[in-house]
Design an enzyme around this catalytic site. Structure first.
Site, PDB file in Angstrom:
ATOM      1  N   THR A  46      -9.036 -47.053   4.227  1.00  0.00           N
ATOM      2  CA  THR A  46     -10.502 -47.360   4.244  1.00  0.00           C
ATOM      3  C   THR A  46     -11.104 -46.720   2.779  1.00  0.00           C
ATOM      4  O   THR A  46     -10.291 -45.796   2.092  1.00  0.00           O
ATOM      5  CB  THR A  46     -11.351 -46.804   5.432  1.00  0.00           C
ATOM      6  OG1 THR A  46     -11.702 -45.343   5.088  1.00  0.00           O
ATOM      7  CG2 THR A  46     -10.823 -47.271   6.648  1.00  0.00           C
ATOM      8  N   CYS A  47     -12.286 -46.771   2.582  1.00  0.00           N
ATOM      9  CA  CYS A  47     -12.874 -46.255   1.382  1.00  0.00           C
ATOM     10  C   CYS A  47     -12.894 -44.512   1.485  1.00  0.00           C
ATOM     11  O   CYS A  47     -12.817 -44.115   0.266  1.00  0.00           O
ATOM     12  CB  CYS A  47     -14.109 -46.693   0.885  1.00  0.00           C
ATOM     13  SG  CYS A  47     -15.420 -46.492   2.019  1.00  0.00           S
ATOM     14  N   ARG A  49     -10.951 -42.797   3.636  1.00  0.00           N
ATOM     15  CA  ARG A  49      -9.839 -42.180   4.338  1.00  0.00           C
ATOM     16  C   ARG A  49      -8.294 -43.007   4.234  1.00  0.00           C
ATOM     17  O   ARG A  49      -8.375 -44.150   4.209  1.00  0.00           O
ATOM     18  CB  ARG A  49     -10.128 -41.992   5.907  1.00  0.00           C
ATOM     19  CG  ARG A  49     -10.107 -43.154   6.691  1.00  0.00           C
ATOM     20  CD  ARG A  49     -10.373 -42.905   7.988  1.00  0.00           C
ATOM     21  NE  ARG A  49     -11.779 -42.169   8.162  1.00  0.00           N
ATOM     22  CZ  ARG A  49     -11.855 -40.858   8.454  1.00  0.00           C
ATOM     23  NH1 ARG A  49     -10.673 -40.068   8.941  1.00  0.00           N
ATOM     24  NH2 ARG A  49     -12.768 -40.202   8.498  1.00  0.00           N
ATOM     25  N   SER A 111     -17.187 -40.446   9.645  1.00  0.00           N
ATOM     26  CA  SER A 111     -17.295 -41.151   8.201  1.00  0.00           C
ATOM     27  C   SER A 111     -18.334 -40.369   7.515  1.00  0.00           C
ATOM     28  O   SER A 111     -18.959 -39.291   7.755  1.00  0.00           O
ATOM     29  CB  SER A 111     -18.112 -42.330   8.663  1.00  0.00           C
ATOM     30  OG  SER A 111     -16.856 -43.339   9.564  1.00  0.00           O
ATOM     31  N   ASP A 117     -21.060 -48.531  10.295  1.00  0.00           N
ATOM     32  CA  ASP A 117     -20.856 -49.733  11.193  1.00  0.00           C
ATOM     33  C   ASP A 117     -19.341 -50.377  10.996  1.00  0.00           C
ATOM     34  O   ASP A 117     -18.821 -50.890  11.837  1.00  0.00           O
ATOM     35  CB  ASP A 117     -21.824 -50.917  10.802  1.00  0.00           C
ATOM     36  CG  ASP A 117     -23.299 -50.654  11.210  1.00  0.00           C
ATOM     37  OD1 ASP A 117     -24.399 -50.951  10.589  1.00  0.00           O
ATOM     38  OD2 ASP A 117     -23.390 -50.219  12.343  1.00  0.00           O
ATOM     39  N   GLY A 191     -17.111 -60.398  -5.260  1.00  0.00           N
ATOM     40  CA  GLY A 191     -16.429 -60.108  -3.968  1.00  0.00           C
ATOM     41  C   GLY A 191     -16.821 -60.957  -3.014  1.00  0.00           C
ATOM     42  O   GLY A 191     -18.031 -61.112  -2.925  1.00  0.00           O
ATOM     43  N   GLY A 193     -15.375 -60.679   0.367  1.00  0.00           N
ATOM     44  CA  GLY A 193     -14.970 -60.184   1.635  1.00  0.00           C
ATOM     45  C   GLY A 193     -15.868 -59.580   2.590  1.00  0.00           C
ATOM     46  O   GLY A 193     -17.238 -59.949   2.554  1.00  0.00           O
ATOM     47  N   TYR A 195     -17.104 -56.514   3.026  1.00  0.00           N
ATOM     48  CA  TYR A 195     -18.128 -55.596   2.451  1.00  0.00           C
ATOM     49  C   TYR A 195     -19.083 -56.633   1.860  1.00  0.00           C
ATOM     50  O   TYR A 195     -20.258 -56.352   1.483  1.00  0.00           O
ATOM     51  CB  TYR A 195     -17.359 -54.672   1.548  1.00  0.00           C
ATOM     52  CG  TYR A 195     -17.365 -53.336   2.163  1.00  0.00           C
ATOM     53  CD1 TYR A 195     -16.597 -52.997   3.316  1.00  0.00           C
ATOM     54  CD2 TYR A 195     -18.011 -52.324   1.665  1.00  0.00           C
ATOM     55  CE1 TYR A 195     -16.528 -51.910   3.711  1.00  0.00           C
ATOM     56  CE2 TYR A 195     -18.056 -51.198   2.017  1.00  0.00           C
ATOM     57  CZ  TYR A 195     -17.170 -50.902   3.252  1.00  0.00           C
ATOM     58  OH  TYR A 195     -17.149 -49.405   3.731  1.00  0.00           O
TER      59      TYR A 195
END
Length: 442
Positions: A46-47, A49, A111, A117, A191, A193, A195
């Site tokens: 993820t952004c 981890r 997080s 979420d 983008g 996706g 996000y």
């Protein structure tokens, strides 16, 4: 045995996490196929981890050390990361700590924005990717499915779940000081996706109506039609940048979608705005850090956003952590019960084999059906207490005693002794550094 290698916003630099996100999407398959120790792998990137959950078939210290070293070298090679730097940034979890950690991660408790979420969906997609790649295992399946169930409980049963927290929301909160009126703001979204969908929903909550979307991969038209916004063609990209108050990038592209050249060219477009805010939510970075100041642009990226993560409501987080702790304890108990199942099955099979022999003799003697029913009932009663006691002992961490008792009292074979040895704790399960595993091997 399950282990976890984790590099995250607490123990690794943003630059390292970015590198790991670039080249490791397919590396799990190669690791499983070529390793002598790793039987399954699920990678969560993820952004903030990068984590590898590994199922290894060697419960000894040396086996874990070798599997960890092998994984670190594989991930380092795939991402172009210096292996020594990677070793310094990786924390290794094993045993019970793996479930504790993943349950907390999937619930948003680890997080940058506690309770965010998006992480629950990212955990589910990591398992789905592993399934499609053929790298999951039965133990990893159970772990990740239980983690998803726990995150749903946190969302529905604690105050943390009602906060609607996310990095997207935090980024837009931080942008409030630069945006005077969201309803009059022109936004370019780059983008299409997950996000992008989250960002779009958050923008609409703030009253933004003038939103256009550009897709480096050519998906803008389909996304725009579904979301009822305006698409931007490739040839109109610079013009869209020029007339946007806010540009938000959240693309999965592995190269910059916005750099200084784009902004310099956009600033020369007739009618171009003199100032704009660029919010980069991509990992790897979607925006070249050098854009700051070019064409009147101000850059807000993930690294900056992370520095402004707010403190959370203590009660909500406390309730969520208590729920996660209970779920992890129940998972461990269930796994322990499963460990003694072979011993219980062996005992039941042994007694029912004896029962079948006795029932045969009973029928030869002409005994009534009631007598045979009574024999079956008696064996069931005899088995009930040891079966219950075996599960209780397993929950107390005494599985080895169950196997030893079955072997000692009934002589059910060497397999019981082998399982008893395997059930005994082999390692301390506290988090340790990768270097400590390497030292363990001398």
């Amino acid at each position: 045995m399950l282990i976890c290698l984790t590099a995250n916003h607490r123990n690794a630099s943003f630059d390292l996490l970015e590198k790991l996100s670039l080249g490791t999407s397919d590396v799990a398959k190669g690791l499983v196929e070529h390793s002598d120790f790793v039987q399954g792998a699920v990678v969560l990137a993820t952004c903030n981890r990068f984590e590898a959950y590994l199922d290894i078939d060697e419960p000894l210290t040396a086996g874990i050390s070798l599997a960890v070293e092998e994984a670190a070298e594989t991930f380092g090679s795939a991402s172009g990361t210096d292996v020594a730097e990677l070793r310094d940034s990786l924390t290794v979890l094993s045993g019970d700590s793996v479930a504790d950690h993943l349950f907390a991660v999937s619930s948003g408790l680890e997080s940058v924005v506690v309770g965010e979420d998006e992480i629950a969906g990212q955990v589910k997609r990591a398992l789905t990717t592993a399934r499609l790649s053929g790298t999951t295992s039965s133990d990893l399946e159970r772990l990740f499915q239980r983690a998803s169930h726990t995150s749903r409980d946190v969302k529905t049963k604690t105050g943390l779940g009602g906060a609607g927290r996310s990095l997207v929301r935090l980024a837009l909160d931080l942008a409030e000081s630069r945006v005077t009126d969201w309803a009059q703001t022109r936004v370019l979204l780059v983008g299409t996706g997950q996000y992008a969908r989250v960002t779009l929903a958050n923008l609409r909550e703030r009253g933004v109506t003038d939103i256009r979307v550009y897709s480096p991969s050519g998906r803008a038209v389909a996304f725009a039609a579904k979301q009822q916004i305006a698409p931007v063609a490739a040839g109109d990209y610079l013009g869209a940048i020029a007339t946007a108050d806010v540009v938000i990038t959240c693309s999965t592209a592995e190269t910059y979608v916005l750099d200084a050249t784009h902004l310099q060219a956009a600033s020369s477009v007739p009618g171009a705005f003199t100032r704009r805010l660029v919010i980069d939510l991509g990992l790897p970075r979607n925006v070249d850090p050098l854009v700051s100041g070019v064409g009147g642009a101000e850059l807000l990226d993930l690294e900056t956003i992370s520095l402004h993560a707010p403190l959370d409501e203590l009660n909500a987080e406390s309730d969520a952590r208590a729920l996660v702790d209970r779920a992890a304890a129940e998972y461990r108990a269930g796994k322990a019960e499963a460990e003694v199942t072979p011993a219980v099955v062996a005992l039941r099979s042994h007694l029912f084999d004896l029962l079948d022999d006795e029932l045969g003799r009973s029928r030869d003697r002409g005994d009534s059906e009631e007598t045979q029913k009574a024999l079956r009932h008696l064996v069931g009663v005899i088995l009930h207490s040891p079966s219950v006691r075996a599960r209780e002992l397993a929950r107390e961490g005494r599985s080895a005693e169950v196997f030893a008792a079955v072997e000692t009292l009934f002589g059910l074979g060497a397999a019981a002794a082998t399982r008893a040895a395997a059930a005994a704790p082999a390692l301390d399960t506290a988090p340790v550094s990768l270097e400590s595993y390497r030292r363990a091997d001398g």
